[in-house]
Design an enzyme around this catalytic site. Structure first.
Site, mmCIF file in Angstrom:
data_model
loop_
_atom_site.group_PDB
_atom_site.id
_atom_site.type_symbol
_atom_site.label_atom_id
_atom_site.label_comp_id
_atom_site.label_asym_id
_atom_site.label_seq_id
_atom_site.Cartn_x
_atom_site.Cartn_y
_atom_site.Cartn_z
ATOM 1 N N GLY A 15 39.277 -58.259 -30.824
ATOM 2 C CA GLY A 15 38.205 -57.783 -31.908
ATOM 3 C C GLY A 15 37.970 -58.349 -33.038
ATOM 4 O O GLY A 15 37.561 -57.971 -34.101
ATOM 5 N N MET A 95 34.895 -59.422 -21.666
ATOM 6 C CA MET A 95 35.543 -60.232 -20.477
ATOM 7 C C MET A 95 34.742 -59.972 -19.111
ATOM 8 O O MET A 95 35.503 -60.207 -18.109
ATOM 9 C CB MET A 95 36.986 -60.299 -20.350
ATOM 10 C CG MET A 95 37.754 -60.800 -21.556
ATOM 11 S SD MET A 95 37.179 -62.425 -22.081
ATOM 12 C CE MET A 95 37.874 -63.648 -20.714
ATOM 13 N N HIS A 114 30.565 -68.091 -27.561
ATOM 14 C CA HIS A 114 31.406 -68.834 -26.466
ATOM 15 C C HIS A 114 32.254 -69.707 -27.318
ATOM 16 O O HIS A 114 31.644 -70.426 -28.180
ATOM 17 C CB HIS A 114 30.597 -69.127 -25.557
ATOM 18 C CG HIS A 114 31.185 -69.946 -24.393
ATOM 19 N ND1 HIS A 114 31.882 -69.194 -23.343
ATOM 20 C CD2 HIS A 114 31.487 -71.451 -24.322
ATOM 21 C CE1 HIS A 114 32.507 -69.965 -22.669
ATOM 22 N NE2 HIS A 114 32.337 -71.477 -23.191
ATOM 23 N N ASP A 146 21.459 -63.954 -20.612
ATOM 24 C CA ASP A 146 20.824 -63.794 -19.375
ATOM 25 C C ASP A 146 21.557 -63.879 -18.072
ATOM 26 O O ASP A 146 22.715 -63.535 -18.083
ATOM 27 C CB ASP A 146 19.745 -64.983 -19.270
ATOM 28 C CG ASP A 146 20.298 -66.407 -19.013
ATOM 29 O OD1 ASP A 146 21.444 -66.423 -18.667
ATOM 30 O OD2 ASP A 146 19.427 -67.174 -19.052
ATOM 31 N N VAL A 149 26.039 -67.672 -16.257
ATOM 32 C CA VAL A 149 27.215 -67.282 -17.177
ATOM 33 C C VAL A 149 27.104 -68.398 -18.468
ATOM 34 O O VAL A 149 27.011 -69.632 -18.116
ATOM 35 C CB VAL A 149 28.298 -67.654 -16.330
ATOM 36 C CG1 VAL A 149 29.897 -67.846 -17.083
ATOM 37 C CG2 VAL A 149 28.362 -66.649 -15.056
ATOM 38 N N ALA A 178 35.725 -70.707 -37.124
ATOM 39 C CA ALA A 178 34.583 -71.142 -37.011
ATOM 40 C C ALA A 178 33.650 -69.793 -36.464
ATOM 41 O O ALA A 178 32.584 -69.468 -37.035
ATOM 42 C CB ALA A 178 34.249 -72.346 -36.135
#
Ligand code: GRF
Length: 207
Positions: A15, A95, A114, A146, A149, A178
Site C-alpha cells: 500500500g 493483484m 503499472h 479496460d 491486461v 517514481a
C-alpha cells in the site's frame, strides 16, 4: 457526506502507492478524499495504512480463483464501492484482473499503476522483465483500466534509468519511488476534471 471527489482504493499488498496518494490528499495536493480502501488480502499493509489514517478499510474474501474475483466476491466489491459513492476506483497493487460486471459498473472510472513504460512489459514482475530484456530506460505508467491486461488509455508515465549494477530489487525500488510521484499527480488531474479521453489518447488541459 461531503461533495468532494471520492476515491475507492483497491490493493493486495504494502500500500505504498495508496500512502503516497493519502499523503498528497492530506497536503492539499489532490482535491479528493479516500472514501474506502478494499483488499482481497486480509493482512495487507494497505488496510493498516488506511486504518492508521482513520479511513474505512475492509477485507473482502476473493473467492475460489487465484487471479480474478469469483461470482460472489466481484459483486461484493462493486457493492462496497457503490455504497461508498466513489467517483474513481484507484487500483494500487491489486493483484486480480477485473472482469465485465465490475468494469461496466465503473466504466471509464478505474485507473491502475503499472511498473513499466507500457505497452512494454505488461503482466507480472515488469521491472524484472525490463532488466532481463536489457532496456536502458524503464519507468511506470498510470492508465485507465479496460478489459485488456495493462492495456487501457495511458494517463501518465515517468521514466527511470536502468543502471549497470541494478538488481531486480534495486530497479523495483527506483520505480516505486517514481510511482509515488506519478500516481498522486495523475489522480489529482482527474479529480480536478483536468483530463479528457479521445480514443486512446488522454489529453491534459493546461492548468
Ligand atoms: C506497484 O509496483 C504497482 O506498480 C503495482 O503493484 C505495486 C504496488 O505496490 N501495480 P504498493 O502496494 O503500492 O507498495
Amino acid at each position: 457526506m461531503s461533495n468532494s471527489f471520492r476515491l475507492g482504493v483497491l490493493g493486495s499488498g504494502k500500500g505504498s502507492n495508496f500512502a503516497a496518494i493519502a499523503d498528497a490528499i492530506a497536503a492539499g495536493k489532490i482535491p479528493a478524499e479516500t472514501a474506502v480502501v478494499l483488499s482481497d488480502v486480509e493482512g495487507a499493509g494497505i488496510l493498516s495504512h488506511a486504518r492508521e489514517r482513520k479511513i474505512p478499510a475492509q477485507f473482502i474474501p476473493p473467492g475460489k480463483f487465484r487471479t480474478k474475483l469469483d461470482e460472489e466476491s466481484e459483486p461484493a466489491f462493486v457493492r462496497a464501492l457503490q455504497a461508498a459513492k466513489v467517483d474513481l476506483v484507484v487500483l494500487a497493487g491489486f493483484m486480480r484482473v477485473l472482469k465485465g460486471d465490475f468494469l461496466r459498473a465503473f466504466e471509464g472510472r478505474i485507473v491502475n499503476i503499472h511498473p513499466s513504460l507500457l505497452p512494454s512489459f505488461p503482466g507480472l514482475e515488469a521491472w524484472k522483465q525490463a532488466l532481463d530484456h536489457g532496456v536502458k530506460v524503464t519507468g511506470c505508467t498510470v492508465h485507465f483500466v479496460d478489459a485488456g491486461v495493462d492495456a487501457g488509455p495511458i494517463i501518465g508515465q515517468q521514466t527511470v534509468p536502468v543502471l549497470d549494477h541494478d538488481t531486480p530489487e534495486s530497479l523495483h525500488q527506483r520505480i516505486h519511488a517514481a510511482e509515488h510521484e506519478l500516481y498522486p499527480r495523475c489522480v489529482a488531474a482527474i479529480a480536478r476534471g483536468g483530463i479528457s479521453v479521445q480514443g486512446r489518447r488522454v489529453i491534459w488541459q493546461k492548468s
